[in-house]
Structure formats: C-alpha cells, structure tokens
Design a protein around this motif. Structure first.
Motif, short mmCIF file in Angstrom:
data_model
loop_
_atom_site.label_atom_id
_atom_site.label_comp_id
_atom_site.label_asym_id
_atom_site.label_seq_id
_atom_site.Cartn_x
_atom_site.Cartn_y
_atom_site.Cartn_z
N ALA A 69 0.86 -1.21 0.00
CA ALA A 69 -0.01 0.14 -0.06
C ALA A 69 0.83 1.19 0.05
CB ALA A 69 -0.76 -0.20 1.13
N MET A 70 0.50 2.31 -1.02
CA MET A 70 1.49 3.32 -0.97
C MET A 70 0.52 4.64 -0.77
SD MET A 70 4.38 2.69 -1.78
CE MET A 70 4.78 4.37 -2.05
N PRO A 71 0.08 4.90 0.64
CA PRO A 71 -0.69 5.86 0.80
C PRO A 71 -0.14 7.35 0.62
CG PRO A 71 0.11 5.23 2.91
CD PRO A 71 0.33 4.05 1.83
N SER A 72 1.36 7.26 0.33
CA SER A 72 2.22 8.53 0.10
C SER A 72 3.28 8.01 -0.91
CB SER A 72 2.98 9.07 1.39
OG SER A 72 3.57 10.09 1.11
N THR A 73 3.13 8.79 -2.23
CA THR A 73 4.09 8.26 -3.13
C THR A 73 5.01 9.41 -3.65
OG1 THR A 73 2.67 6.67 -3.88
CG2 THR A 73 4.34 6.93 -5.56
N PRO A 74 6.50 9.32 -3.50
CA PRO A 74 7.28 10.59 -3.74
C PRO A 74 7.03 11.09 -5.26
CG PRO A 74 8.49 8.60 -2.77
CD PRO A 74 7.21 8.35 -3.06
N GLY A 75 6.60 12.52 -5.14
CA GLY A 75 6.38 13.22 -6.37
C GLY A 75 4.78 13.11 -6.92
N LEU A 76 3.99 12.32 -6.33
CA LEU A 76 2.53 12.16 -6.63
C LEU A 76 1.52 12.48 -5.74
CD1 LEU A 76 3.29 8.59 -8.55
CD2 LEU A 76 3.05 10.94 -9.63
N SER A 77 0.38 12.50 -5.93
CA SER A 77 -0.70 12.86 -5.06
C SER A 77 -0.78 11.90 -3.99
CB SER A 77 -1.93 13.34 -5.77
OG SER A 77 -2.20 12.18 -6.42
N PRO A 78 -1.24 12.10 -2.66
CA PRO A 78 -1.48 11.08 -1.77
C PRO A 78 -2.74 10.21 -2.15
CG PRO A 78 -2.22 13.18 -1.02
CD PRO A 78 -1.49 13.42 -2.29
N LEU A 79 -2.72 9.07 -1.90
CA LEU A 79 -3.82 7.98 -1.79
C LEU A 79 -4.41 7.87 -0.36
CD1 LEU A 79 -2.51 5.24 -4.14
CD2 LEU A 79 -4.21 7.21 -4.87
N HIS A 80 -5.39 8.61 0.03
CA HIS A 80 -5.89 8.80 1.30
C HIS A 80 -6.31 7.64 1.91
CE1 HIS A 80 -4.93 13.01 1.29
NE2 HIS A 80 -5.92 13.10 0.00
N HIS A 81 -6.86 6.68 0.94
CA HIS A 81 -7.38 5.45 1.35
C HIS A 81 -6.64 4.20 1.29
CE1 HIS A 81 -11.17 7.48 2.41
NE2 HIS A 81 -11.10 8.38 1.35
N ALA A 82 -5.66 4.30 0.56
CA ALA A 82 -4.77 3.05 0.34
C ALA A 82 -4.36 2.38 1.71
CB ALA A 82 -3.52 3.43 -0.36
N GLY A 83 -4.03 3.05 2.66
CA GLY A 83 -3.78 2.36 4.05
C GLY A 83 -4.74 1.79 4.62
N GLU A 84 -6.06 2.47 4.67
CA GLU A 84 -7.38 1.83 5.12
C GLU A 84 -7.80 0.63 4.41
OE1 GLU A 84 -11.95 3.07 4.62
OE2 GLU A 84 -10.56 4.77 4.47
N GLU A 85 -7.63 0.60 2.99
CA GLU A 85 -7.72 -0.68 2.12
C GLU A 85 -6.78 -1.74 2.70
OE1 GLU A 85 -7.22 -1.89 -2.51
OE2 GLU A 85 -7.81 0.10 -2.14
N ALA A 86 -5.63 -1.59 2.89
CA ALA A 86 -4.92 -2.58 3.30
C ALA A 86 -5.25 -3.05 4.58
CB ALA A 86 -3.34 -1.99 3.37
N GLU A 87 -5.57 -2.43 5.67
CA GLU A 87 -6.03 -2.69 6.92
C GLU A 87 -7.29 -3.73 6.68
OE1 GLU A 87 -4.66 -2.71 9.64
OE2 GLU A 87 -3.03 -2.13 8.65
N ARG A 88 -8.27 -3.00 5.92
CA ARG A 88 -9.64 -3.64 5.90
C ARG A 88 -9.45 -4.98 5.31
NH1 ARG A 88 -13.17 1.16 3.24
NH2 ARG A 88 -14.67 -0.63 3.08
N ILE A 89 -8.70 -5.55 4.44
CA ILE A 89 -8.25 -6.74 3.75
C ILE A 89 -7.36 -7.72 4.57
CG2 ILE A 89 -8.70 -5.70 1.66
CD1 ILE A 89 -5.92 -6.37 0.83
N ARG A 90 -6.42 -7.28 5.30
CA ARG A 90 -5.61 -7.83 5.97
C ARG A 90 -6.22 -9.29 6.74
NH1 ARG A 90 -0.65 -5.50 9.69
NH2 ARG A 90 0.43 -7.35 10.23
N SER A 91 -7.06 -9.05 7.61
CA SER A 91 -7.77 -10.43 8.17
C SER A 91 -8.05 -11.26 7.39
CB SER A 91 -8.74 -9.69 9.06
OG SER A 91 -9.90 -9.23 8.22
N PHE A 92 -8.45 -11.10 5.94
CA PHE A 92 -8.78 -12.05 5.21
C PHE A 92 -7.85 -13.01 4.55
CE2 PHE A 92 -12.04 -8.95 4.75
CZ PHE A 92 -13.16 -9.48 5.02
N LEU A 93 -6.50 -12.35 4.56
CA LEU A 93 -5.38 -13.15 4.05
C LEU A 93 -4.58 -13.91 4.75
CD1 LEU A 93 -4.30 -10.01 1.74
CD2 LEU A 93 -5.80 -11.94 1.05
#
Length: 276
Positions: A69-93
């Motif tokens: 998950a890349m909530p913050s990528t150098p030189g690019l706009s943030p993905l505010h929900h990428a970290g949340e996405e990673a947390e929401r799926i983690r328990s399934f894997l």
C-alpha cells in the motif's frame, strides 16, 4: 454461467463485462446487462488461459500473502484510502506481509524494513500465493513493457511489466491490482498485444488477476476490495480463501457497487477479472 472475453482492437478498451442497461429497477426479472446474465473473465490469449488453469498447490494457513500500500508516493498525489484498504483486507489473507511504510526519501539510508520498494516486492512475490497492491500505476504508450506500478523508488527503479518476467512465480495464484489503468494497454497501435500490468501478472504466473481499465477513485476502490475478499471468504466457509473463486467474488462485489451507484459506472465498471 462463465464467459471468457479475448477482445481484439478497440474492444479491448471497453468494459464488455458490464455492458447493458443498468437503470432498470432492481426487482426487474430480466435486467438487460451482461453482469446480470454471466460471470465474466478476460484472457490475453487462449494459450494464456490454458497456462492460468494449470494445477497449483491449494492456499493453506501456512501460505503467505503480500500487501503493498502506498498512501504516500514521492512526487505524486496522496492516496488517502490506500492504507485503510490494506487494513480492511488484512484479516482475510493468510500470513500477510505488509509493505505499507512511507519511508524516507528515495536514496536515503534509513528506510524502514516495511517500505515498499521494487527490490523488496520482487523478493517477496515468489513466496506469496496472494498479492494485493493499492498504489498508483502508469501505462507507457510508447513501450508497454515499461508500464509500471509506482512504489517508493519508482523514479529510479520502477516495478515494470518487464521486471515481472525475470522472477519465478510457481506459488502465485491471485494478484489484486488496485491501481489506475492496470488493464489499459496504453497504446492504440498495440491493443492486440495485451501488454499491460494485468496481462503481465497473468503471463508471469498468477492464475487470477484483478485489474482496472481506467483511473479509479481510491475510496470506492477500498470498498470494492473489502467486498471482494468478503465474497471470496464466503465461497470457502470455515477455511482459507480459495483464489479459484476470484471471478465470482469480483462479479458479486461489482454487482453490489452497481446497485449502490447505478448512475456512476465510472466507480465500478472498470474493475475486471483476468485468468482462470
């Protein structure tokens, strides 16, 4: 019933799996849409589909999964929900290995061990049955083999289509590419070649790949990812999730999102399943 699409030319740019009239009432007995009639998948070629169907060891509690998950990528706009996405799926894997740290600037000497870099991802992929990316992506219109997922060190060492061909992915089963345009070939002159990230992951060894046809909004993307893994788990009650049900799970997740936002297909129609 299942349908596999192997579109040629400009048809490869269209979401054939979601074509139809989605404004009909939910209780209409025969809605005129593809997704209300069949479960769709895509394949670059018939040979690639045969390759995706070869036998693989089942996913067990001892299997490993990679979450990038890349909530913050150098030189690019943030993905505010990428970290949340990673947390929401983690328990399934099974056995999740998260690479979600933002790290120090590229080239720094003190990057945390969980910083998503190309070298760390390529080292982890051969050990993992399931891989999930929530990040930016870029299609290269002049050289599709250089289409890439944008990780922490993308400016110096991008994770390209070409890089995937160099690693052994005998254990790979499911790659979920929650990023913009990962099934977009990026070049109108090479539409029949299917040289894009989703196709590359399938040809590299993943039996099932979830990709996107166009730029996606990271907030509904997190919802779709959670719905997908929830449905995947529902198909294998009491055990570890089975990637063999990925097409059905995505189909059900997209239908749920369609029913929530029938007039906004840009939020859900671009997600597709490629492979077995």
């Amino acid at each position: 019933p299942r349908v596999w699409w192997a579109p040629g030319g400009l048809l490869g740019l269209l979401p054939l799996h979601t074509a139809g009239f989605h404004s009909a009432p939910d209780d209409e007995p025969e809605r005129r849409t593809v997704m209300d009639r069949v479960v769709s998948s895509y394949t670059p070629t018939i040979r690639a589909l045969r390759h995706a169907r070869r036998d693989r060891p089942p996913v067990t509690e001892r299997s490993r999964s990679l979450i990038v998950a890349m909530p913050s990528t150098p030189g690019l706009s943030p993905l505010h929900h990428a970290g949340e996405e990673a947390e929401r799926i983690r328990s399934f894997l099974p056995g999740p290995l998260p690479l979600t740290g933002t790290g120090s600037p590229p080239g720094g000497n003190a990057q945390p061990r969980n910083t998503p870099t190309t070298a760390r991802v390529l080292a982890a992929l051969p050990q993992c049955a399931i891989t999930h990316f929530a990040c930016h992506a870029a299609s290269d219109g002049t050289d599709p083999s250089q289409s890439r997922l944008l990780l922490h060190d993308h400016a110096t060492t991008p994770l390209t289509v070409a890089a995937l061909a160099k690693i052994d992915l005998d254990r790979a089963q499911l790659a979920y590419l929650s990023a913009c345009g990962t099934a977009d070939p990026g070049n109108l002159l090479l539409l029949d070649e299917a040289i894009h990230l989703a196709g590359a992951f399938q040809l590299a060894g993943f039996s099932h790949v979830i990709g996107t046809l166009w730029p996606i909004n990271d907030r509904p993307a997190a919802d779709i990812a959670e719905l997908f893994y929830t449905r995947l788990a529902a198909h294998t009650p009491g055990g570890t999730i089975a990637p063999s049900h990925s097409a059905e799970a995505l189909h059900e997740a997209i239908r749920t999102m369609r029913d929530r936002y029938p007039s906004m297909p840009s939020l859900w129609a671009g997600f597709l399943h490629s492979g077995a």
